[in-house]
Design a protein around this motif. Sequence first.
Motif, mmCIF file in Angstrom:
data_model
loop_
_atom_site.group_PDB
_atom_site.id
_atom_site.type_symbol
_atom_site.label_atom_id
_atom_site.label_comp_id
_atom_site.label_asym_id
_atom_site.label_seq_id
_atom_site.Cartn_x
_atom_site.Cartn_y
_atom_site.Cartn_z
ATOM 1 N N GLN A 117 0.812 -1.218 0.000
ATOM 2 C CA GLN A 117 0.000 0.000 0.000
ATOM 3 C C GLN A 117 0.848 1.272 0.000
ATOM 4 N N LEU A 118 2.135 1.142 0.315
ATOM 5 C CA LEU A 118 3.004 2.324 0.376
ATOM 6 C C LEU A 118 4.071 2.333 -0.718
ATOM 7 N N ARG A 119 4.002 1.401 -1.658
ATOM 8 C CA ARG A 119 5.061 1.290 -2.657
ATOM 9 C C ARG A 119 5.166 2.492 -3.579
ATOM 10 N N LEU A 120 4.036 3.020 -4.002
ATOM 11 C CA LEU A 120 4.069 4.190 -4.873
ATOM 12 C C LEU A 120 4.686 5.390 -4.158
ATOM 13 N N GLU A 121 4.382 5.549 -2.861
ATOM 14 C CA GLU A 121 4.926 6.670 -2.096
ATOM 15 C C GLU A 121 6.440 6.553 -1.912
ATOM 16 N N TYR A 122 6.951 5.315 -1.791
ATOM 17 C CA TYR A 122 8.378 5.117 -1.539
ATOM 18 C C TYR A 122 9.199 4.933 -2.813
ATOM 19 N N GLU A 123 8.551 4.910 -3.965
ATOM 20 C CA GLU A 123 9.266 4.762 -5.234
ATOM 21 C C GLU A 123 10.264 5.915 -5.387
ATOM 22 N N GLY A 124 11.539 5.580 -5.613
ATOM 23 C CA GLY A 124 12.579 6.595 -5.778
ATOM 24 C C GLY A 124 13.280 6.989 -4.494
ATOM 25 N N PHE A 125 12.796 6.509 -3.349
ATOM 26 C CA PHE A 125 13.463 6.804 -2.084
ATOM 27 C C PHE A 125 14.658 5.861 -1.890
ATOM 28 N N PRO A 126 15.701 6.290 -1.171
ATOM 29 C CA PRO A 126 16.854 5.412 -0.927
ATOM 30 C C PRO A 126 16.455 4.150 -0.169
ATOM 31 N N VAL A 127 17.118 3.048 -0.487
ATOM 32 C CA VAL A 127 16.827 1.750 0.141
ATOM 33 C C VAL A 127 17.567 1.655 1.471
ATOM 34 N N PRO A 128 16.864 1.485 2.592
ATOM 35 C CA PRO A 128 17.545 1.366 3.888
ATOM 36 C C PRO A 128 18.252 0.018 4.032
ATOM 37 N N ALA A 129 19.414 0.046 4.658
ATOM 38 C CA ALA A 129 20.146 -1.190 4.933
ATOM 39 C C ALA A 129 19.549 -1.877 6.162
ATOM 40 N N ASN A 130 19.715 -3.194 6.230
ATOM 41 C CA ASN A 130 19.333 -3.992 7.397
ATOM 42 C C ASN A 130 17.839 -3.907 7.712
ATOM 43 N N SER A 131 17.022 -3.732 6.665
ATOM 44 C CA SER A 131 15.564 -3.711 6.810
ATOM 45 C C SER A 131 14.934 -4.668 5.805
ATOM 46 N N LYS A 132 13.758 -5.183 6.141
ATOM 47 C CA LYS A 132 13.084 -6.132 5.255
ATOM 48 C C LYS A 132 12.587 -5.440 3.992
ATOM 49 N N MET A 133 12.716 -6.144 2.873
ATOM 50 C CA MET A 133 12.259 -5.632 1.586
ATOM 51 C C MET A 133 12.017 -6.810 0.657
ATOM 52 N N ILE A 134 11.492 -6.527 -0.532
ATOM 53 C CA ILE A 134 11.320 -7.526 -1.582
ATOM 54 C C ILE A 134 12.359 -7.246 -2.669
ATOM 55 N N ILE A 135 13.020 -8.285 -3.168
ATOM 56 C CA ILE A 135 13.973 -8.129 -4.267
ATOM 57 C C ILE A 135 13.373 -8.809 -5.500
ATOM 58 N N THR A 136 13.111 -8.016 -6.522
ATOM 59 C CA THR A 136 12.383 -8.484 -7.695
ATOM 60 C C THR A 136 13.285 -8.558 -8.915
ATOM 61 N N HIS A 137 13.127 -9.629 -9.698
ATOM 62 C CA HIS A 137 13.861 -9.777 -10.950
ATOM 63 C C HIS A 137 13.172 -8.932 -12.015
ATOM 64 N N CYS A 138 13.917 -8.002 -12.616
ATOM 65 C CA CYS A 138 13.309 -7.020 -13.522
ATOM 66 C C CYS A 138 12.723 -7.670 -14.777
#
Length: 268
Positions: A173-194
């Motif tokens: 629900q927050l992906r559009l808002e965070y698009e383009g923001f720096p990726v924080p280290a040591n936090s959970k995220m999804i890694i997607t194959h382009c």
Amino acid sequence: MQKRERGELLIQKLNKLQDNLFKKIQLSVSKDGFVHFGDTVMLLNPDNKSSVENDPGACGSLALAINLDEMSMFSAKSLQAPCGVSAVESVDPVGRNTFCILSVDGGTTDEPIRFGQKFGLGTTGGFSDQMLYLASDHKSFIRFAKKSYLQQVFLTDELSYLTCWQATFLDPQLRLEYEGFPVPANSKMIITHCHTNRSLAVPRNFWTRSYFGKEYEVICHTYLDSHKAEEDKNYWIIVTGNPSYENGTMIDRPKPHPGGIRKDCEET
């Protein structure tokens, strides 16, 4: 005796290979809390509840690592492409489970990577002669993961559209808002194959016995729950180094006590 002098005995080759794969690696330290191009990191699939249901023995954090088959172990002097990957229980940073964040679209070293931005993941496995890149491709009749029969993940020696990945914010629900923001280290995220738009995952119910012990299959497959959000099989943490402890990681760093008061001080 001549083979021994030249270092060509099988036991000598295995020892040299293991020395490189398990050589201690110093992870990059993040000064601003973000992940940057050029950083040396570990990719961790964190401990989750569903893993206990699938396999009680797979309830800890697992690190993405190089997985050499027996033929490669006994014949190769260095990493050979294509090469397999797996998830291992050892989370100490060594040659086989550390990766470098690579720019694929002109980003400069030390520049933070951003959500939705393409990047590559390269590893030398502790060797110095060649770097291999994490890649994936659509499943076919001859190309698929051995255990789950889903989309395969592997290492290749050629940078291409198959080696491009991107970080996706955890909350849909927050992906559009965070698009383009720096990726924080040591936090959970999804890694997607382009290229295939499928997410890196560790199902944890598929495992094999390798030369180094029990290892879990890594695939590209997006696991969605009833709310159309990714399950914890798709969760990843990009782990950086601990600035206060050499060869340590931020996951080893103790969590601060609420209010800044140490527990042992309270007791006294």
